[in-house]
Design an enzyme around this catalytic site. Structure first.
Site, PDB file in Angstrom:
ATOM      1  N   ASN A   2       4.379   1.113   6.787  1.00  0.00           N
ATOM      2  CA  ASN A   2       5.309   0.206   6.123  1.00  0.00           C
ATOM      3  C   ASN A   2       5.598  -0.950   7.075  1.00  0.00           C
ATOM      4  O   ASN A   2       5.479  -0.810   8.292  1.00  0.00           O
ATOM      5  CB  ASN A   2       6.615   0.934   5.795  1.00  0.00           C
ATOM      6  CG  ASN A   2       7.584   0.053   5.028  1.00  0.00           C
ATOM      7  OD1 ASN A   2       7.185  -0.717   4.145  1.00  0.00           O
ATOM      8  ND2 ASN A   2       8.856   0.144   5.366  1.00  0.00           N
ATOM      9  N   HIS A  42       8.814  -3.561   7.847  1.00  0.00           N
ATOM     10  CA  HIS A  42      10.238  -3.699   7.553  1.00  0.00           C
ATOM     11  C   HIS A  42      10.764  -4.933   8.275  1.00  0.00           C
ATOM     12  O   HIS A  42      10.448  -5.155   9.448  1.00  0.00           O
ATOM     13  CB  HIS A  42      10.986  -2.442   8.029  1.00  0.00           C
ATOM     14  CG  HIS A  42      12.451  -2.500   7.727  1.00  0.00           C
ATOM     15  ND1 HIS A  42      12.946  -2.307   6.455  1.00  0.00           N
ATOM     16  CD2 HIS A  42      13.516  -2.757   8.520  1.00  0.00           C
ATOM     17  CE1 HIS A  42      14.268  -2.435   6.484  1.00  0.00           C
ATOM     18  NE2 HIS A  42      14.638  -2.707   7.724  1.00  0.00           N
ATOM     19  N   MET A  64       9.313  -1.624  -2.943  1.00  0.00           N
ATOM     20  CA  MET A  64      10.755  -1.401  -2.858  1.00  0.00           C
ATOM     21  C   MET A  64      11.203  -0.132  -3.603  1.00  0.00           C
ATOM     22  O   MET A  64      12.126  -0.163  -4.398  1.00  0.00           O
ATOM     23  CB  MET A  64      11.506  -2.641  -3.379  1.00  0.00           C
ATOM     24  CG  MET A  64      11.115  -3.918  -2.669  1.00  0.00           C
ATOM     25  SD  MET A  64      11.180  -3.817  -0.867  1.00  0.00           S
ATOM     26  CE  MET A  64      12.778  -4.525  -0.597  1.00  0.00           C
ATOM     27  N   ARG A  65      10.513   0.961  -3.339  1.00  0.00           N
ATOM     28  CA  ARG A  65      10.921   2.252  -3.904  1.00  0.00           C
ATOM     29  C   ARG A  65      10.989   3.267  -2.776  1.00  0.00           C
ATOM     30  O   ARG A  65      10.121   3.282  -1.903  1.00  0.00           O
ATOM     31  CB  ARG A  65       9.882   2.775  -4.917  1.00  0.00           C
ATOM     32  CG  ARG A  65       9.717   1.949  -6.154  1.00  0.00           C
ATOM     33  CD  ARG A  65      10.876   2.026  -7.099  1.00  0.00           C
ATOM     34  NE  ARG A  65      11.215   3.377  -7.515  1.00  0.00           N
ATOM     35  CZ  ARG A  65      12.356   3.698  -8.110  1.00  0.00           C
ATOM     36  NH1 ARG A  65      13.266   2.779  -8.349  1.00  0.00           N
ATOM     37  NH2 ARG A  65      12.610   4.942  -8.465  1.00  0.00           N
ATOM     38  N   ASN A 100       2.348 -10.441   2.164  1.00  0.00           N
ATOM     39  CA  ASN A 100       1.711  -9.562   3.159  1.00  0.00           C
ATOM     40  C   ASN A 100       0.363  -9.044   2.656  1.00  0.00           C
ATOM     41  O   ASN A 100      -0.586  -8.915   3.440  1.00  0.00           O
ATOM     42  CB  ASN A 100       2.634  -8.393   3.521  1.00  0.00           C
ATOM     43  CG  ASN A 100       3.680  -8.802   4.534  1.00  0.00           C
ATOM     44  OD1 ASN A 100       3.370  -9.013   5.697  1.00  0.00           O
ATOM     45  ND2 ASN A 100       4.918  -8.963   4.083  1.00  0.00           N
TER      46      ASN A 100
END
Ligand code: GAR
Length: 209
Positions: free
Chosen positions: A103, A105, A86-87, A14
């Site tokens: 974000n 998803h 990934m936090r 991305n």
């Protein structure tokens, strides 16, 4: 020109799509919480500043987030783009970047928040799947959805094929939404998100067969 930082943990496809899109904003830096993330190489190849901030080196979530926050301030960032980061972020960090942090998803939110979305879609036998670009709020994967890429699940689909097909959609919609923000087409105001001056009541949808 809007200054953008991209937060990553992994491959960074991305991030690559954002780089390749030649946005009217400038990607001023990439932060990874993983030192070996391939996304860092992508950034370096594109001549973008990188910072590795390893979460393991900090005693708690807040102190890790404080260091990221300071790095974002140092780069004078206007927009934070999470791209496979990934936090889970602390409430304080999210508050500081409210309305300025996106974000992506891999599901059609509000369905399938959290992990293993492709497997869960196959388990349920859903007809539609896809991805969602949304603002980040304190609740996981629950901020206002801005755009969705939608595909039809086929009988032949596996977790791997869905992951690949969803990625294609992600690379289409994420740069598009970021560009809308850079150009002022999409605006976050205290009362509502505006798209071309109108209240955005539903996420904009892009469909792929
Ligand atoms: C993407 O599919 C993105 O939707 C997902 O991680 C992948 C990162 O791929 N994000 C999440 O699951 C966040 N909850 P990339 O590193 O190749 O961009």
């Amino acid at each position: 020109m809007l200054k953008i930082a991209v937060l990553v943990s992994g491959s960074g496809s991305n991030l690559q799509a954002l780089i390749d899109a030649r946005l009217s904003g400038q990607i001023v830096g990439v932060i990874s919480n993983k030192p070996g993330a391939y996304a860092l190489e992508r950034a370096q190849k594109a001549g973008i500043a990188t910072a590795v901030i390893e979460h393991k080196q900090y005693p708690d979530r807040e102190s890790f987030d404080d260091v990221m926050h300071q790095q974002l301030l140092d780069w004078e960032v206007d927009l934070v783009v999470l791209a496979g980061f990934m936090r889970i972020l602390s409430a304080k960090f999210v508050k500081a970047w409210e309305g300025k942090m996106l974000n992506i998803h891999p599901s059609l939110l509000p369905h399938y928040k959290g992990m293993h979305t492709h497997q869960r879609v196959l388990n349920t036998g859903d007809v539609y799947h896809g991805c969602t670009v949304h603002y980040v709020t304190a609740e996981l994967d629950a901020g206002q959805a801005l755009a969705q890429g939608v595909l039809t699940v086929s009988h032949q689909d596996s977790v791997e094929s869905l992951a690949n097909r969803v990625h294609v959609l992600e690379h289409l919609i994420y740069p598009q939404v970021v560009e809308w923000i850079c150009s002022g087409t999409l605006q976050h105001t205290p009362n509502a998100v505006l798209y071309r001056g109108q209240v955005l009541a539903q996420p904009l949808q892009f469909c792929q067969r």
